[in-house]
Design a protein around this motif. Structure first.
Motif, mmCIF file in Angstrom:
data_model
loop_
_atom_site.group_PDB
_atom_site.id
_atom_site.type_symbol
_atom_site.label_atom_id
_atom_site.label_comp_id
_atom_site.label_asym_id
_atom_site.label_seq_id
_atom_site.Cartn_x
_atom_site.Cartn_y
_atom_site.Cartn_z
ATOM 1 N N THR A 71 7.746 -3.787 -15.378
ATOM 2 C CA THR A 71 8.859 -3.732 -14.267
ATOM 3 C C THR A 71 8.178 -4.968 -13.611
ATOM 4 O O THR A 71 7.548 -5.519 -13.417
ATOM 5 C CB THR A 71 8.202 -2.807 -13.292
ATOM 6 N N PHE A 77 8.179 -8.061 -10.329
ATOM 7 C CA PHE A 77 7.805 -8.666 -9.349
ATOM 8 C C PHE A 77 9.817 -9.343 -8.812
ATOM 9 O O PHE A 77 9.255 -10.022 -9.414
ATOM 10 C CB PHE A 77 6.871 -8.680 -9.401
ATOM 11 N N LEU A 122 9.016 -9.743 -3.583
ATOM 12 C CA LEU A 122 7.410 -9.900 -4.490
ATOM 13 C C LEU A 122 8.242 -10.890 -5.584
ATOM 14 O O LEU A 122 7.482 -11.284 -6.135
ATOM 15 C CB LEU A 122 7.232 -8.821 -4.994
ATOM 16 N N VAL A 171 -0.959 -5.531 -4.243
ATOM 17 C CA VAL A 171 0.208 -5.164 -4.812
ATOM 18 C C VAL A 171 -0.041 -4.029 -5.097
ATOM 19 O O VAL A 171 0.036 -3.747 -6.457
ATOM 20 C CB VAL A 171 1.333 -6.079 -5.162
ATOM 21 N N ASN A 188 5.798 -0.995 -4.896
ATOM 22 C CA ASN A 188 6.132 -2.800 -4.307
ATOM 23 C C ASN A 188 5.160 -2.956 -3.152
ATOM 24 O O ASN A 188 5.218 -3.772 -2.112
ATOM 25 C CB ASN A 188 7.053 -3.107 -4.608
ATOM 26 N N ARG A 235 2.689 -3.958 -0.330
ATOM 27 C CA ARG A 235 2.048 -5.129 -0.160
ATOM 28 C C ARG A 235 1.644 -5.481 1.034
ATOM 29 O O ARG A 235 1.528 -5.101 1.965
ATOM 30 C CB ARG A 235 2.791 -6.168 -0.075
#
Length: 658
Positions: free
Chosen positions: A252, A254, A258, A288, A294, A296
């Motif tokens: 996957t 970022f 991100l 992260v 996602n 952060r």
């Protein structure tokens, strides 16, 4: 050394350590030889039990030697293996298990009719020197191209098996004519390798645009970095980062918020990636979540300098903190025990040195530590955390053990536009009036100088020169605005700051204007030469080691490589390419120049120095060029470096000692 925190066992490894005289007792040739000598310890690692230490040293020429020391035995270093190839260096060795080490060598080879290219090779060897085995996969006789990448070790313990490692492999496509057996896979993949049998199992299929993979502390593959290429095979300059959630094979990317996140490591227990992202112009440390959310979290950030290094320890490369450099490099620990330990060590050791935890036993109860400072090239120690015994092992630069060093002081000075430029000033001990001085700009330009031991700075100081190292605009570490478009595209600002460093030395009564010189390596050599284009009267002598001299040619020389478009964009287009090339303005030089370059330099071709020499001679300038055959950009030969320092000393003595 005894104190309330640590007791030293005083078990310096059994070496034949000669008596070292002070600088006053030595000749210029002897001083040059000692400061130019290669480090006694080039790399160091601790076995899983903490009972053995391995380190790489050299013969002070081009041979590297791997030694192993049994700390529970006689403590005598025993040579295990060596690399004698002039065009390759034994870079590092890690313990695969208590009986075996894995090493990686890097070097330069000529391909496609003489084009220099980098290569690496990995191999294993027993701690007693037995069973040497190449780990880099064999290249098929049908394969296209040269196998440059010999593999990167991603994990030392896979699924708890000490003899199984995870490493990358460069796959090359094969000629298909006349066979159905040819393999068409191409790119960087990952294999699990049994170091005892050399049996290999494919873990990740090759990706043509992959350049790096990262495993977590359990040995599972979790991150992938891709650098896309255009239709001609050239790198576009873009970088893509991907992660893999636990128990899945899907990557996957970022993206979104991100997009600019640069992941570096993964902590398996918390299922997070640690990495860097820019906030308000400065790089900060984030973590992260890798669960698809996602999420952060900002971990460490500053508003004056970049957070630029992740601190990891042990066989699993556990993340324990990050570091940044203000006036001095500092570490902010995420692990409270490590923070307390580092503070105690700094207080316990003389001179409050920089503390670097370089390795740890499997249980992290035995630590390998290096302590160094501006006046100390470094000493390695073994720390037993339970008993709090601190044992000195090896000095990093044995020839300099009791040489007097000059203190390095952080300073700032004003540029012509009033901007305060940070830097480091080193003045010979006992000097109190104006005298000979050197401005020493750093390489890069994507780099910066830091407080700490510097063999070139200390050599100049030992020979009576004050040294100022300016972190001119175009240096890294101070945020995006300070770096600007880089020190080539904005050379007038960068080199202007370098020249203002010289003017400040004179205005402060540190340098005699008739005894002021400039020296530099790589970009620093470029800045030293280009300083003459801006102000030919400022410096009375110019030393340039492996310098860039023609920006247009620098771009042309990259045409044979896949990063050509990246180099072209970094240098840019426009009038600055010609105006920022000192070889085009040799008629402006008034100071004498000495050039040094290795013939196998892949970073900056030696033709750059040859061109500068030719242009200066044609202009009637005072120039000398010293060429070192068979050596690369870094001149990693102690004899050569010693020779170079002596040549520089004689050159500066002739033109600055008046």
């Amino acid at each position: 050394m005894k104190n309330a925190l640590f007791a030293s066992t005083g078990v310096l490894l059994a070496l034949a350590v000669p008596h070292h005289a002070s600088a006053q007792e030595l000749s210029a040739e002897q001083i040059a030889g000692r400061f130019g000598a290669r480090a006694t310890v080039l790399d160091m690692s601790l076995s899983p039990s903490g009972d053995k230490v391995a380190y790489i040293s050299s013969d002070n020429a081009t041979t590297e030697i791997l030694y192993v020391v049994d700390l529970k035995g006689d403590g005598v270093p025993k040579a295990v293996t060596s690399l004698t190839d002039n065009n390759a260096d034994l870079s590092y060795c890690d313990w695969a298990n208590e009986a075996s080490l894995i090493c990686v060598a890097h070097g330069i080879v000529k391909v496609d009719g003489g084009i220099p290219a980098t290569f690496s090779r990995a191999f294993s060897v027993g701690a007693d020197g037995s069973k040497p085995r190449v780990l880099t996969a064999d290249r098929s006789s049908r394969a296209y191209g040269y196998q440059q990448d010999g593999g990167t070790i991603l994990a030392l313990d896979v699924e708890g098996e000490e003899n199984r490692i995870l490493m990358t492999r460069q796959f090359l496509p094969e000629v298909t004519t006349g066979t159905r057996l040819a393999k068409e896979d191409e790119g960087l993949g990952v294999e699990e390798v049994d170091i005892d049998s050399n049996r290999r199992r494919l873990v990740e299929r090759p990706d043509e645009e992959a350049v790096r993979y990262v495993a977590d502390d359990n040995g599972a593959l979790r991150l992938k970095v891709r650098r896309p290429r255009d239709s001609s095979g050239q790198l576009t300059g873009e970088v893509e980062y991907f992660y893999r959630a636990p128990d899945t094979s899907r990557w996957t990317r970022f993206s979104g918020d991100l997009e600019g996140f640069v992941p570096v490591a993964v902590d398996a227990a918390s299922n997070v990636a640690y990495g860097f992202q820019t906030v308000d112009g400065f790089d900060a440390l984030f973590r992260v979540a890798l669960d698809g959310s996602n999420r952060r979290e900002q971990v460490i950030a500053r508003d004056d300098v970049d957070i630029d290094r992740l601190i990891r320890i042990g066989r699993q490369r556990r993340v324990v903190g990050a570091s940044f450099a203000t006036e001095k490099r500092q570490v902010e620990y995420l692990d409270p025990e490590m923070a307390e330990l580092a503070a105690q060590l700094q207080a316990a050791l003389p001179g409050k040195p920089l503390i670097n935890i370089v390795d740890a036993s499997a249980d992290e109860q035995t630590l390998l530590i290096i302590a160094s400072s501006d006046v100390d090239p470094g000493m390695s120690y073994l720390l037993e955390r339970e008993s709090k015994q601190l044992s000195p092992l090896l000095p990093l630069r044995d020839p300099l053990v009791d040489m007097q060093m000059a203190q390095m002081k952080p300073v700032t000075f004003p540029a012509a536009d009033g901007t305060q430029i940070p830097g480091y000033l080193t003045i010979p001990a006992g000097r109190s009036e104006a005298g000979p001085a050197i401005v020493l700009p750093h390489g890069g330009p994507g780099s910066r100088d830091e407080w700490g031991f510097d063999w070139l700075v200390q050599f100049f100081a030992a020979r009576g020169y004050a040294v100022l190292q300016p972190n001119f605009r175009g240096s890294t570490g101070y945020g995006d605005a300070w770096f600007g478009r880089n020190g080539f595209q904005e050379w007038r600002t960068a080199v202007g700051d370098v020249n203002d460093a010289g003017r400040w030395l004179v205005s402060e009564g540190i340098a005699d204007p008739e005894q002021l010189g400039i020296a530099g390596w790589s970009y620093g050599g470029y800045a030293a030469l280009q300083s003459q284009v801006l102000d030919p009267e400022l410096y009375q002598a110019v030393v340039a080691i492996a310098p860039v001299t023609d920006l247009g040619t620098l771009v042309d020389e990259a045409r044979d490589y896949t990063n050509f478009q990246v180099v072209k964009r970094f240098i840019g287009e426009g009038p600055h390419v010609r105006e920022g090339s000192p070889a085009n303005f040799a008629d402006r030089f008034s100071a004498p120049v000495i050039l040094f370059h290795g013939t196998e330099d892949i970073n900056v071709r030696d033709s750059q120095s040859e061109r500068m020499e030719d242009r200066l001679k044609a202009a009637g300038a005072n120039v000398r060029y010293v060429q070192y055959k068979g050596l690369d950009h870094y001149l990693n030969d102690g004899r050569v470096r010693g020779n170079m320092l002596l040549e520089i000393d004689q050159f500066l003595g002739e033109h600055l000692r008046k």
